[in-house]
Design an enzyme around this catalytic site. Structure first.
Site, PDB file in Angstrom:
ATOM      1  N   VAL A  36       0.840  -1.211   0.000  1.00 60.09           N
ATOM      2  CA  VAL A  36       0.000   0.000   0.000  1.00 60.09           C
ATOM      3  C   VAL A  36       0.870   1.254   0.000  1.00 60.09           C
ATOM      4  O   VAL A  36       2.014   1.225   0.457  1.00 60.09           O
ATOM      5  CB  VAL A  36      -0.992   0.060   1.202  1.00 60.09           C
ATOM      6  N   ALA A  82       2.507   2.769  -2.229  1.00 62.31           N
ATOM      7  CA  ALA A  82       3.824   2.541  -2.828  1.00 62.31           C
ATOM      8  C   ALA A  82       3.828   2.843  -4.324  1.00 62.31           C
ATOM      9  O   ALA A  82       4.794   2.535  -5.014  1.00 62.31           O
ATOM     10  CB  ALA A  82       4.239   1.090  -2.587  1.00 62.31           C
ATOM     11  N   LEU A 141       1.843   1.488  -6.564  1.00 63.92           N
ATOM     12  CA  LEU A 141       1.564   0.286  -7.365  1.00 63.92           C
ATOM     13  C   LEU A 141       0.062   0.072  -7.591  1.00 63.92           C
ATOM     14  O   LEU A 141      -0.352  -0.998  -8.056  1.00 63.92           O
ATOM     15  CB  LEU A 141       2.184  -0.946  -6.693  1.00 63.92           C
ATOM     16  N   GLY A 142      -0.733   1.063  -7.241  1.00 69.57           N
ATOM     17  CA  GLY A 142      -2.166   0.998  -7.571  1.00 69.57           C
ATOM     18  C   GLY A 142      -2.990   0.127  -6.632  1.00 69.57           C
ATOM     19  O   GLY A 142      -4.033  -0.389  -7.038  1.00 69.57           O
ATOM     20  N   SER A 143      -2.555  -0.017  -5.383  1.00 70.45           N
ATOM     21  CA  SER A 143      -3.278  -0.925  -4.479  1.00 70.45           C
ATOM     22  C   SER A 143      -4.738  -0.489  -4.280  1.00 70.45           C
ATOM     23  O   SER A 143      -5.638  -1.345  -4.261  1.00 70.45           O
ATOM     24  CB  SER A 143      -2.566  -1.042  -3.130  1.00 70.45           C
ATOM     25  N   ALA A 157      -6.783   1.227  -6.322  1.00 70.05           N
ATOM     26  CA  ALA A 157      -7.596   0.950  -7.518  1.00 70.05           C
ATOM     27  C   ALA A 157      -7.813  -0.547  -7.679  1.00 70.05           C
ATOM     28  O   ALA A 157      -8.895  -1.001  -8.085  1.00 70.05           O
ATOM     29  CB  ALA A 157      -6.918   1.529  -8.761  1.00 70.05           C
ATOM     30  N   ASP A 199      -4.332   4.833 -13.463  1.00 65.98           N
ATOM     31  CA  ASP A 199      -4.182   3.668 -12.574  1.00 65.98           C
ATOM     32  C   ASP A 199      -5.381   2.738 -12.724  1.00 65.98           C
ATOM     33  O   ASP A 199      -5.232   1.537 -12.984  1.00 65.98           O
ATOM     34  CB  ASP A 199      -4.071   4.109 -11.107  1.00 65.98           C
TER      35      ASP A 199
HETATM   36  C1  MEV Z   1      -0.067   8.003  -9.759  1.00 65.72           C
HETATM   37  O1  MEV Z   1       0.049   6.587  -9.892  1.00 65.72           O
HETATM   38  C2  MEV Z   1       0.206   8.685 -11.053  1.00 65.72           C
HETATM   39  C3  MEV Z   1       0.088  10.203 -11.044  1.00 65.72           C
HETATM   40  O2  MEV Z   1       0.361  10.627 -12.390  1.00 65.72           O
HETATM   41  C4  MEV Z   1      -1.278  10.672 -10.635  1.00 65.72           C
HETATM   42  C5  MEV Z   1      -2.356  10.345 -11.652  1.00 65.72           C
HETATM   43  O3  MEV Z   1      -2.075  10.077 -12.801  1.00 65.72           O
HETATM   44  O4  MEV Z   1      -3.521  10.405 -11.240  1.00 65.72           O
HETATM   45  C6  MEV Z   1       1.136  10.843 -10.141  1.00 65.72           C
END
Ligand code: MEV
Length: 318
Positions: A103, A105, A107-109, A111, A153
C-alpha cells in the site's frame, strides 16, 4: 437478480506500474502503464443471513460494517456505487479483502481493491457489467484516494493490459514487440499520491511556463517510447526512462533514495531506471536484460530496497 446464496464469489485485480508520463498525465499529456500481474488484490464475498454488509481485511487492518464506515471511505464508496449500479437495495454479505500489493507505494493498491470488490459483488449477484463501467466506478473511488486522478491507474488495472493513456481520449492498448523485464524496488517510504500531486500543482501555478515545458517534454517522450515499443528498441526505451527520470527530478518529485536506487540500478547494468508513480518514495523501476536482472535486483536489495519484484511484459514475438 439472483444472489449466489451458497457460494463465495471472488474478484481480483492486479497492481500497476507507470513506465512513462506520471504527473504530466494529470495535465493531459500521454503516459504509458502496464499491469503487474504477479501481485493482486482479492475480494471474497460470502453469504450471510443478517441484513448487513461486514468487511474484513487483515492486510489493511479492517474489521467493520458498511454502516459504521466513514461516508468517504473508499471501500464503502465502491460498495455503494456498485450496489446502486446493480439496483441492490438490501445487501447481505461478508466481504473479505486480501492483497499482496504494497500500500501507498505507487503500485495501484487502492484501484486494485476497488476493481476486485466490484467484480466480486457482480459475481455474487450473478451480474456481468462491462469493463467500461467497472473502470468508471474505480475512477470515482480514485477521486477519494487522489483528488484529481488522471485515470491511468484504474484504467490499467481494470483492463489488465499495457496502455498508452491520455485523459479524455479513448483508451489505446499498447501492443509492444518483444519481451521486457522490469525490476521493481520499494524504497519502503510510504507516499500519499494526493499530497504529491497537490504539491506539483502548487509549483505549476507558481511557475507555469517552466512546469508546462517539463510536462510537454514528458509528453513527447511518451510518443517516442510508444514507437520504440513497436520496434523492440530496448536500449532506446532505457534511455527514454533515464530522460523521464531527469524530468521528474526537475519537477521536484524525486528524492535522495530514489536517485540512489536509480544510480545503483544503472551501475548494475539496467538499460534505464526511473521512479514510478507519484515519486518521493514508493517504487523505482528498472528495465533489465536476462543477463543484468539478477545483478540489478541484488544491487537494489543492498541499497536498502524493502521489497523487490521482477515482472515481465510479454509483447508480440519479435
Ligand atoms: C499516480 O500513480 C500517477 C500520477 O500521475 C497521478 C495520476 O495520474 O492520477 C502521479
Amino acid at each position: 437478480m439472483k444472489q449466489n446464496k451458497n457460494k463465495t464469489s471472488l474478484g481480483s485485480a492486479p497492481g500497476k506500474i507507470i513506465l512513462f508520463g506520471e504527473h504530466a498525465v494529470v495535465y493531459n499529456q500521454p503516459a504509458i502503464a502496464i499491469p503487474v500481474l504477479d501481485i493482486r488484490a482479492q475480494a471474497e464475498i460470502s453469504p450471510t443471513d443478517e441484513a448487513v454488509v461486514q468487511i474484513h481485511s487483515n492486510d489493511i487492518q479492517l474489521n467493520t460494517s458498511f454502516d459504521a464506515m466513514d461516508k468517504q471511505d473508499p471501500i464503502r464508496k465502491v460498495i455503494e456505487l456498485i450496489l446502486i449500479k446493480l439496483s441492490i437495495r438490501q445487501p447481505k454479505f461478508n466481504l473479505l479483502i486480501k492483497s499482496d500489493i504494497p500500500v501507498a507505494a505507487g503500485l495501484g493498491s487502492g484501484a486494485a481493491v476497488s476493481v476486485a470488490v466490484v467484480k466480486a459483488i457482480c459475481k455474487f449477484y450473478g451480474h456481468t457489467i462491462p469493463l467500461t463501467s467497472i473502470n468508471e466506478i474505480a475512477y470515482e473511488v480514485e477521486k477519494i484516494h487522489h483528488g484529481t486522478p488522471s485515470g491511468i491507474d484504474n484504467t490499467t488495472i481494470t483492463y489488465e493490459t499495457p496502455i498508452f493513456y491520455q485523459k479524455n481520449h479513448p483508451v489505446e492498448f499498447l501492443m509492444p514487440k518483444g519481451t521486457y523485464s522490469f525490476v521493481i524496488a520499494n524504497t519502503g517510504i510510504q507516499i500519499k499520491t494526493k499530497d504529491i500531486v497537490d504539491a506539483v500543482r502548487q509549483r505549476f501555478e507558481y511557475e507555469p511556463q517552466r512546469y508546462q515545458a517539463i510536462f510537454d517534454d514528458i509528453g513527447q517522450l511518451c510518443f517516442s517510447a510508444k514507437q520504440k515499443f513497436c520496434e523492440a528498441d530496448y536500449h532506446g526505451i532505457g534511455e527514454l526512462m533515464n530522460e523521464n527520470q531527469s524530468l521528474l527530478k526537475n519537477m521536484g518529485v524525486s528524492s535522495q533514495i530514489l536517485e540512489e536506487f536509480v544510480g545503483f540500478a544503472r551501475d548494475a547494468g539496467a538499460l534505464g531506471a526511473k521512479l514510478s508513480g507519484a515519486g518521493v518514495g514508493g517504487n523505482m523501476i528498472a528495465l533489465v536484460t536476462d543477463e543484468s536482472k539478477k545483478k540489478v535486483r541484488e544491487a537494489l536489495i543492498k541499497a536498502g530496497a524493502t521489497h523487490t519484484l521482477i515482472t515481465t511484459l510479454e509483447g508480440k514475438n519479435e
